[in-house]
Scaffold this motif. Structure first.
Motif, PDB file in Angstrom:
ATOM      1  N   VAL A   8      -1.268  28.315  66.503  1.00 58.90           N
ATOM      2  CA  VAL A   8      -0.216  27.397  66.934  1.00 58.90           C
ATOM      3  C   VAL A   8       0.420  27.995  68.183  1.00 58.90           C
ATOM      4  O   VAL A   8       0.956  29.112  68.141  1.00 58.90           O
ATOM      5  N   GLY A  15       6.152  23.626  66.056  1.00 61.42           N
ATOM      6  CA  GLY A  15       5.222  24.710  65.807  1.00 61.42           C
ATOM      7  C   GLY A  15       5.469  25.400  64.483  1.00 61.42           C
ATOM      8  O   GLY A  15       4.523  25.751  63.759  1.00 61.42           O
ATOM      9  N   ALA A  18       4.213  23.185  61.810  1.00 62.75           N
ATOM     10  CA  ALA A  18       2.750  23.248  61.802  1.00 62.75           C
ATOM     11  C   ALA A  18       2.284  24.508  61.079  1.00 62.75           C
ATOM     12  O   ALA A  18       1.284  24.484  60.347  1.00 62.75           O
ATOM     13  N   TYR A  21       2.618  23.841  57.413  1.00 68.24           N
ATOM     14  CA  TYR A  21       1.669  22.863  56.896  1.00 68.24           C
ATOM     15  C   TYR A  21       0.259  23.441  56.857  1.00 68.24           C
ATOM     16  O   TYR A  21      -0.519  23.173  55.936  1.00 68.24           O
ATOM     17  N   ALA A  22      -0.095  24.255  57.853  1.00 60.58           N
ATOM     18  CA  ALA A  22      -1.402  24.899  57.838  1.00 60.58           C
ATOM     19  C   ALA A  22      -1.501  25.859  56.652  1.00 60.58           C
ATOM     20  O   ALA A  22      -2.536  25.924  55.970  1.00 60.58           O
ATOM     21  N   VAL A 112      -3.437  24.248  67.772  1.00 66.56           N
ATOM     22  CA  VAL A 112      -2.426  23.194  67.827  1.00 66.56           C
ATOM     23  C   VAL A 112      -1.380  23.620  68.852  1.00 66.56           C
ATOM     24  O   VAL A 112      -0.677  24.620  68.653  1.00 66.56           O
ATOM     25  N   THR A 114       2.031  23.186  70.510  1.00 70.17           N
ATOM     26  CA  THR A 114       3.341  22.580  70.230  1.00 70.17           C
ATOM     27  C   THR A 114       4.380  23.166  71.179  1.00 70.17           C
ATOM     28  O   THR A 114       5.521  23.379  70.801  1.00 70.17           O
ATOM     29  N   ALA A 276       1.111  18.604  69.404  1.00 73.11           N
ATOM     30  CA  ALA A 276       2.185  17.893  68.707  1.00 73.11           C
ATOM     31  C   ALA A 276       3.514  18.244  69.350  1.00 73.11           C
ATOM     32  O   ALA A 276       3.653  19.284  70.001  1.00 73.11           O
ATOM     33  N   ALA A 296       3.038  17.216  63.890  1.00 71.08           N
ATOM     34  CA  ALA A 296       2.497  18.524  63.504  1.00 71.08           C
ATOM     35  C   ALA A 296       1.645  18.397  62.246  1.00 71.08           C
ATOM     36  O   ALA A 296       0.544  18.973  62.158  1.00 71.08           O
ATOM     37  N   ALA A 297       2.137  17.644  61.250  1.00 71.35           N
ATOM     38  CA  ALA A 297       1.361  17.444  60.026  1.00 71.35           C
ATOM     39  C   ALA A 297       0.060  16.704  60.317  1.00 71.35           C
ATOM     40  O   ALA A 297      -1.011  17.051  59.788  1.00 71.35           O
ATOM     41  N   ALA A 299      -1.591  16.657  63.187  1.00 74.53           N
ATOM     42  CA  ALA A 299      -2.473  17.564  63.929  1.00 74.53           C
ATOM     43  C   ALA A 299      -3.143  18.564  63.000  1.00 74.53           C
ATOM     44  O   ALA A 299      -4.362  18.796  63.075  1.00 74.53           O
ATOM     45  N   VAL A 300      -2.376  19.170  62.087  1.00 71.02           N
ATOM     46  CA  VAL A 300      -2.940  20.185  61.192  1.00 71.02           C
ATOM     47  C   VAL A 300      -3.957  19.571  60.241  1.00 71.02           C
ATOM     48  O   VAL A 300      -5.029  20.141  59.995  1.00 71.02           O
TER      49      VAL A 300
END
Length: 322
Positions: A8, A15, A18, A21-22, A112, A114, A276, A296-297, A299-300
């Motif tokens: 990220v 970020g 993200a 979530y990752a 990702v 951000t 994101a 972000a969600a 994208a992940v």
């Protein structure tokens, strides 16, 4: 060469979410940011300002929002590479490889981005050249330090009016000067400030700062009118900032000026590179922290499928894990 599932780039709110979530998806995460601490622009520019448009929080200070986001991601042990810039992008066996400042290589399953608006710097106050060195600030990190001071805020956007709201209860006086009659700030915030004992001067500019070593006053000139001298201890120059994508601009990303173009999966034109938050652009884009969380969600989840095509795009709700 170190390896990570998801890198990220940018440790702002989008970020940090993200990273959470990752981790929730079982992916290893590295969070890279040129700033020395997480939070991005929120930490650097307005840690004590109340943020009013994050779902579930009637009001939350910037630093508290960042602390909560860090705590939310903490159980998944993201690796923070702060004070470090992602400079180069290459590919090995179809997987992205990031070249970091200092020469370190980071092999990634996906990236990702951000990074807010990239690196940023405040727009200077035009009359600041040759002005007293002390008493001009562009970001207020500790509002209590301005208690019992005569504060002059220059600007007409959200930051200017947010600082007027935050500082009015603390300062001896607050004056806001804007060069136009109309404001860029949210109408409800403007109405709240106009209801306070804050003097608002429109169609005017700060033409000179007074003092010897530190600001003691300011000359404010109304367009087509007279010049008035105000007692001032601190000038808050809330004139916005200029952004620079830095090395990201050389990666071959499709850009719309300083924004990265993405599709509905938050995918860029580069393989396994998603984006994101405020740095992205697509039809109907709305730049809010709340929007960045959802992006972000998205994208992940799409990055997870790019890493492992057998993975489900939607892993279920986090509440299901309990």
């Amino acid at each position: 060469m170190r390896e990570v599932d998801v890198a990220v780039i940018g440790a702002g709110p989008a970020g940090l979410f993200a990273a959470y979530y990752a981790g929730f998806r079982g992916l290893s995460v590295a969070v890279i940011d040129a700033l020395p601490e997480p939070g991005g622009q929120v930490t650097a520019m307005y840690p004590e300002k109340l943020i009013l448009d994050v779902a579930g929080f009637p009001a939350v200070k910037g630093r508290d929002l960042v602390a909560n986001l860090v705590a939310q991601a903490a159980p998944f042990n993201p690796r923070y590479l702060l004070g470090t810039r992602a400079e180069k992008l290459s590919y090995a066996d179809g997987r992205p490889v990031l070249g970091l400042a200092g020469g370190e290589q980071l092999a990634c399953g996906a990236i990702v981005v951000t990074g807010g608006l990239g690196s940023f710097s405040p727009r200077p106050l035009p009359c600041a050249d040759g002005a007293p060195g002390s008493g001009i600030v562009y970001f207020v990190t500790e509002p209590t330090e301005l208690a019992d001071r005569d504060v002059l805020i220059v600007g007409g956007g959200d930051s200017a009016f947010d600082w007027a709201l935050a500082l009015q209860p603390l300062a001896r006086s607050v004056t806001l000067v804007h060069r136009r009659e109309k404001f860029r700030a949210h109408a409800s915030t403007v109405a709240r400030v106009l209801a306070l004992p804050v003097r608002v001067v429109v169609n005017a500019e700060v033409t000179r700062l007074l003092g010897d070593g530190t600001v003691t006053g300011a000359e404010v000139t109304v367009r087509g009118g007279a010049t008035e001298t105000l007692p001032v201890d601190v000038v808050v120059a809330a004139l916005g900032f200029t952004a620079d994508l830095g090395p990201l601009a050389e990666w071959g990303l499709r850009l719309d000026r300083r924004h990265i173009l993405v599709d509905s999966a938050m995918a860029t034109n580069l393989p396994r590179v998603f984006a994101a938050g405020d740095i992205t652009e697509y039809p109907g884009k709305v730049r809010l922290i709340a929007t960045g969380f959802g992006e972000a969600a998205t994208a992940v989840n799409n990055a997870a499928v790019a890493i492992d095509p057998s993975a489900h795009l939607f892993p279920g709700h986090s509440s299901d894990a309990g």
